[in-house]
Design an enzyme around this catalytic site. Structure first.
Site, PDB file in Angstrom:
ATOM      1  N   GLU A  48      -7.355  15.520  -1.429  1.00  0.00           N
ATOM      2  CA  GLU A  48      -6.985  15.503  -0.024  1.00  0.00           C
ATOM      3  C   GLU A  48      -5.718  16.006   0.223  1.00  0.00           C
ATOM      4  O   GLU A  48      -4.508  15.366  -0.155  1.00  0.00           O
ATOM      5  CB  GLU A  48      -7.405  14.122   0.468  1.00  0.00           C
ATOM      6  CG  GLU A  48      -7.139  13.679   1.991  1.00  0.00           C
ATOM      7  CD  GLU A  48      -7.527  12.491   2.240  1.00  0.00           C
ATOM      8  OE1 GLU A  48      -8.175  11.726   1.432  1.00  0.00           O
ATOM      9  OE2 GLU A  48      -7.313  11.762   3.390  1.00  0.00           O
ATOM     10  N   HIS A  74       0.864  -1.073   0.171  1.00  0.00           N
ATOM     11  CA  HIS A  74       0.219   0.007   0.039  1.00  0.00           C
ATOM     12  C   HIS A  74       0.981   1.392   0.057  1.00  0.00           C
ATOM     13  O   HIS A  74       1.614   1.598   1.063  1.00  0.00           O
ATOM     14  CB  HIS A  74      -1.009  -0.175   1.353  1.00  0.00           C
ATOM     15  CG  HIS A  74      -2.011   1.014   1.228  1.00  0.00           C
ATOM     16  ND1 HIS A  74      -2.989   0.705   0.311  1.00  0.00           N
ATOM     17  CD2 HIS A  74      -2.462   2.079   1.946  1.00  0.00           C
ATOM     18  CE1 HIS A  74      -4.071   1.527   0.605  1.00  0.00           C
ATOM     19  NE2 HIS A  74      -3.696   2.191   1.423  1.00  0.00           N
ATOM     20  N   LYS A 133     -11.108  11.796  11.872  1.00  0.00           N
ATOM     21  CA  LYS A 133     -10.416  10.536  12.386  1.00  0.00           C
ATOM     22  C   LYS A 133     -10.614  10.581  13.827  1.00  0.00           C
ATOM     23  O   LYS A 133     -10.026  11.358  14.244  1.00  0.00           O
ATOM     24  CB  LYS A 133      -9.103  10.278  11.601  1.00  0.00           C
ATOM     25  CG  LYS A 133      -9.061  10.382  10.211  1.00  0.00           C
ATOM     26  CD  LYS A 133      -7.710  10.068   9.445  1.00  0.00           C
ATOM     27  CE  LYS A 133      -7.690  10.109   8.145  1.00  0.00           C
ATOM     28  NZ  LYS A 133      -6.217   9.907   7.644  1.00  0.00           N
ATOM     29  N   GLU A 139     -14.313   5.959   4.343  1.00  0.00           N
ATOM     30  CA  GLU A 139     -13.146   5.095   4.014  1.00  0.00           C
ATOM     31  C   GLU A 139     -12.590   4.200   4.894  1.00  0.00           C
ATOM     32  O   GLU A 139     -11.650   3.557   4.956  1.00  0.00           O
ATOM     33  CB  GLU A 139     -11.816   5.692   3.465  1.00  0.00           C
ATOM     34  CG  GLU A 139     -11.194   6.547   4.669  1.00  0.00           C
ATOM     35  CD  GLU A 139      -9.887   7.424   4.312  1.00  0.00           C
ATOM     36  OE1 GLU A 139      -9.663   7.647   3.344  1.00  0.00           O
ATOM     37  OE2 GLU A 139      -9.271   8.031   5.289  1.00  0.00           O
ATOM     38  N   ASP A 182      -5.678  11.489  -2.850  1.00  0.00           N
ATOM     39  CA  ASP A 182      -4.868  11.945  -1.612  1.00  0.00           C
ATOM     40  C   ASP A 182      -3.450  12.020  -2.028  1.00  0.00           C
ATOM     41  O   ASP A 182      -2.833  11.187  -2.163  1.00  0.00           O
ATOM     42  CB  ASP A 182      -5.168  10.933  -0.516  1.00  0.00           C
ATOM     43  CG  ASP A 182      -5.063  11.444   1.112  1.00  0.00           C
ATOM     44  OD1 ASP A 182      -4.161  12.346   0.986  1.00  0.00           O
ATOM     45  OD2 ASP A 182      -4.991  10.499   1.688  1.00  0.00           O
ATOM     46  N   LYS A 193     -10.304   6.494  -4.053  1.00  0.00           N
ATOM     47  CA  LYS A 193      -9.245   7.446  -3.494  1.00  0.00           C
ATOM     48  C   LYS A 193      -7.803   7.206  -4.023  1.00  0.00           C
ATOM     49  O   LYS A 193      -7.276   5.809  -3.765  1.00  0.00           O
ATOM     50  CB  LYS A 193      -9.331   7.524  -2.051  1.00  0.00           C
ATOM     51  CG  LYS A 193      -8.337   8.126  -1.283  1.00  0.00           C
ATOM     52  CD  LYS A 193      -8.668   8.641  -0.030  1.00  0.00           C
ATOM     53  CE  LYS A 193      -7.483   8.530   0.971  1.00  0.00           C
ATOM     54  NZ  LYS A 193      -7.653   9.208   2.309  1.00  0.00           N
ATOM     55  N   ASP A 246      -6.833  16.674   5.882  1.00  0.00           N
ATOM     56  CA  ASP A 246      -6.533  15.584   6.599  1.00  0.00           C
ATOM     57  C   ASP A 246      -5.531  15.539   7.885  1.00  0.00           C
ATOM     58  O   ASP A 246      -5.786  15.905   8.858  1.00  0.00           O
ATOM     59  CB  ASP A 246      -6.243  14.423   5.586  1.00  0.00           C
ATOM     60  CG  ASP A 246      -6.060  12.877   6.639  1.00  0.00           C
ATOM     61  OD1 ASP A 246      -6.374  13.031   7.553  1.00  0.00           O
ATOM     62  OD2 ASP A 246      -5.709  11.866   5.754  1.00  0.00           O
ATOM     63  N   LYS A 276      -3.776   6.994  -4.176  1.00  0.00           N
ATOM     64  CA  LYS A 276      -2.773   7.638  -3.384  1.00  0.00           C
ATOM     65  C   LYS A 276      -1.559   8.194  -4.403  1.00  0.00           C
ATOM     66  O   LYS A 276      -1.156   7.399  -5.147  1.00  0.00           O
ATOM     67  CB  LYS A 276      -2.190   6.539  -2.518  1.00  0.00           C
ATOM     68  CG  LYS A 276      -3.064   6.250  -1.238  1.00  0.00           C
ATOM     69  CD  LYS A 276      -3.051   7.579  -0.361  1.00  0.00           C
ATOM     70  CE  LYS A 276      -3.621   7.048   0.988  1.00  0.00           C
ATOM     71  NZ  LYS A 276      -3.703   8.236   2.033  1.00  0.00           N
TER      72      LYS A 276
HETATM   73  C1  MUC Z   1      -4.681   8.933   4.601  1.00  0.00           C
HETATM   74  O1  MUC Z   1      -4.102   9.684   4.665  1.00  0.00           O
HETATM   75  O2  MUC Z   1      -5.963   9.364   4.370  1.00  0.00           O
HETATM   76  C2  MUC Z   1      -6.485   6.529   4.710  1.00  0.00           C
HETATM   77  C3  MUC Z   1      -6.850   5.689   3.562  1.00  0.00           C
HETATM   78  C4  MUC Z   1      -5.598   5.173   3.013  1.00  0.00           C
HETATM   79  O3  MUC Z   1      -5.335   4.554   1.911  1.00  0.00           O
HETATM   80  O4  MUC Z   1      -4.628   5.748   3.680  1.00  0.00           O
HETATM   81  C5  MUC Z   1      -5.140   6.507   5.018  1.00  0.00           C
HETATM   82  C6  MUC Z   1      -4.566   7.575   5.434  1.00  0.00           C
HETATM   83 MG    MG Z   2      -5.464  11.206   3.773  1.00  0.00          MG
END
Ligand code: MUC
Ligand code: MG
Length: 381
Positions: free
Chosen positions: A223, A21, A272, A326, A197, A166, A248, A168
Site C-alpha cells: 500500500e 500505533h 476512504k 480495515e 502499508d 497489514k 491510498d 505498518k
Molecule cells: C492508512 O494509511 O491506511 C489505516 C489503518 C491503519 O493502521 O492506519 C490507517 C491509515
Molecule cells: Mg494506508
C-alpha cells in the site's frame, strides 16, 4: 416530509489507544475523534465523524481545524436549509467552501444518517442497498516490534477476529523492514494473509528492492509505497507486477481516482469516506475503480464507531470488495462510546439492521471524554 437543519454541534473526543500505533508519519498513543451532531426541526438528530490521524502528520486537516472550520463556516451556511435534501446541502457546501474533505465527510454523514432515520431505513439503502450484512476486517500490526506483532497476530487468529494483517512499515531502513515483514509472514504461514502499508516512505528503488523480496515471501499487497504526488512512480511499480500495488494517500476523491485509473497506476484502491470528502465521493471512487477493473479495499482513517459504521454502511453496498476492509478503528481504542458496541465476530464487522447508522452514542461517556475547547489548545496526538 419537511424539516430544517436547526443546529450543528462539533465535539472533540480524545481516546487513548490500546498500544502505541506506529506509522511512518506518526506514532499514535491517542486518537482524537471529531464528532458532529446535526439537530433537525422534526426532532431527528444525525451523527457524523471527520477523524484524521496524527494531528497534521497524515492529512491537511487536523481535528482542531475540522472543528473550527465546521463551527465557523459550515454551520452558519447550512442552518435553516432543508434537512430532507442532503444532496442539495452538500452541493452548496462543495460549491462554496474549498477543500476540507474530512469536515465535509462529517457533515454529509450526519445529514444522511438523519435522512435515513427519517425515511425509516438503514443508511446503506440510500446508496443502492446492501449486497452483504457483514464486511471482512483486517487488523494492523504496528507496535514496531517483530515479536510483539507476531504475538498480537496469534491472539487475533486464536480469537477468530482477524486473519488478514497489514504491517505498518517505512520508518526504518528498508532492509530492516523487509526482515521484519518476512519474519512475521514466516511465523504465520498460510494461516494468515500479510500485506504492508509504507505510508509513502520509500522511493522507487527502495520499493523495487522490497517488492522483489516480498514477491518471493508471498506478501499479498503493498500500500502506497511512494510519495502520494509521485503518480508516475506508482504507475511504474504497478506495471512491474511484482506484488499488487494499492493507492491510498494518492487518492483524494473522484478526480484522483479518475487520473489514477486512466493511467492504471494502481491495482487496488483504498476507498476512504473521509479522504473522498464523504460517502457520495467514496461511492464515486468505487464506481471509477469498478469501471477500470481496479479492485476495491475499504479503508479507514482510524475513525471511531460513527465513521467506521458510516464506512461499513457504504462498503456493504459495493458489488465487489475483493480486498475486504480495515474497519477496526474502534478496536484500537480503550474506551467504548456506544451504548451497544459494534459487533466484530468471525473475521468480520456485522452491520446492524436499525435505521440510519443503526448505532447509539453513550452520551455520558462522551461527556467525560470530550475535550474542553473553551480552555484553549491542548493537542492530543
Ligand atoms: C492508512 O494509511 O491506511 C489505516 C489503518 C491503519 O493502521 O492506519 C490507517 C491509515
Ligand atoms: Mg494506508
Amino acid at each position: 416530509m419537511h424539516a430544517k437543519i436547526q443546529a450543528v454541534e462539533t465535539i472533540l473526543v480524545d481516546v487513548p489507544t490500546i498500544r502505541p500505533h506506529r506509522l511512518s508519519v506518526a506514532t499514535m498513543n491517542c486518537q482524537t475523534l471529531v464528532l458532529v451532531r446535526i439537530r433537525c426541526s422534526d426532532g431527528i438528530e444525525g451523527l457524523g465523524e471527520g477523524t484524521t490521524i496524527g494531528g497534521l502528520a497524515y492529512g491537511e486537516e487536523s481535528p482542531e481545524s475540522i472543528k473550527v472550520n465546521i463551527d465557523t463556516y459550515f454551520a452558519p451556511m447550512i442552518v435553516g436549509m432543508d434537512a430532507t435534501r442532503p444532496g442539495s446541502v452538500m452541493a452548496r457546501l462543495r460549491a462554496t467552501l474549498q477543500g476540507n474533505r474530512f469536515a465535509k465527510c462529517a457533515i454529509e454523514t450526519a445529514l444522511f444518517d438523519a435522512q435515513a432515520q427519517r425515511i425509516g431505513v438503514p443508511l446503506s439503502e440510500l446508496f443502492g442497498g446492501r449486497v452483504t450484512d457483514k464486511v471482512e476486517v483486517a487488523w494492523t500490526l504496528a507496535s514496531g516490534d517483530t515479536a510483539r506483532d507476531i504475538d498480537e497476530a496469534e491472539q487475533m487468529l486464536e480469537a477468530r477476529r482477524h486473519r488478514v494483517f497489514k504491517l505498518k512499515i517505512g520508518s526504518r531502513a528498508v532492509a530492516d523492514d523487509v526482515r521484519h515483514v518476512i519474519a512475521i509472514k514466516t511465523a504465520l504461514g498460510d494461516r494468515a494473509e500479510v500485506r504492508v502499508d509504507v505510508n509513502q516512505a520509500w522511493n522507487e528503488t527502495e520499493s523495487i528492492f522490497a517488492a522483489t523480496r516480498f514477491r518471493e515471501a508471498q506478501i499479498a499487497l503493498i500500500e502506497q509505497p511512494v510519495d502520494a504526488k509521485n503518480r508516475a512512480g506508482l504507475e511504474r511499480l504497478a506495471r512491474l507486477s511484482l506484488v499488487p500495488i494499492m493507492a491510498d494517500e494518492a487518492l483524494h476523491g473522484p478526480a484522483d481516482a479518475f487520473t489514477i485509473a486512466s493511467a492504471r497506476a494502481a491495482d487496488v484502491f483504498a476507498v476512504k469516506v473521509a479522504q473522498s470528502g464523504g460517502l457520495t465521493g467514496a461511492a464515486q471512487v468505487a464506481g471509477i475503480a469498478l469501471a477500470a477493473n481496479i479492485d476495491l479495499y475499504g479503508g479507514t482513517m482510524l475513525e471511531g464507531a460513527i465513521g467506521t459504521m458510516a464506512s461499513a454502511q457504504l462498503f456493504s453496498t459495493f458489488a465487489e470488495l475483493k480486498w475486504g476492509t480495515e474497519l477496526f478503528g474502534p478496536l484500537l481504542l480503550t474506551q467504548e462510546i456506544l451504548t451497544e458496541p459494534l459487533r466484530y465476530a468471525d473475521y468480520a464487522l456485522h452491520l446492524p439492521q436499525g435505521k440510519g447508522l443503526g448505532i447509539a452514542l453513550d452520551w455520558e461517556r462522551i461527556d467525560r471524554l470530550r475535550r474542553d475547547t473553551t480552555r484553549g489548545a491542548s493537542v492530543a496526538v
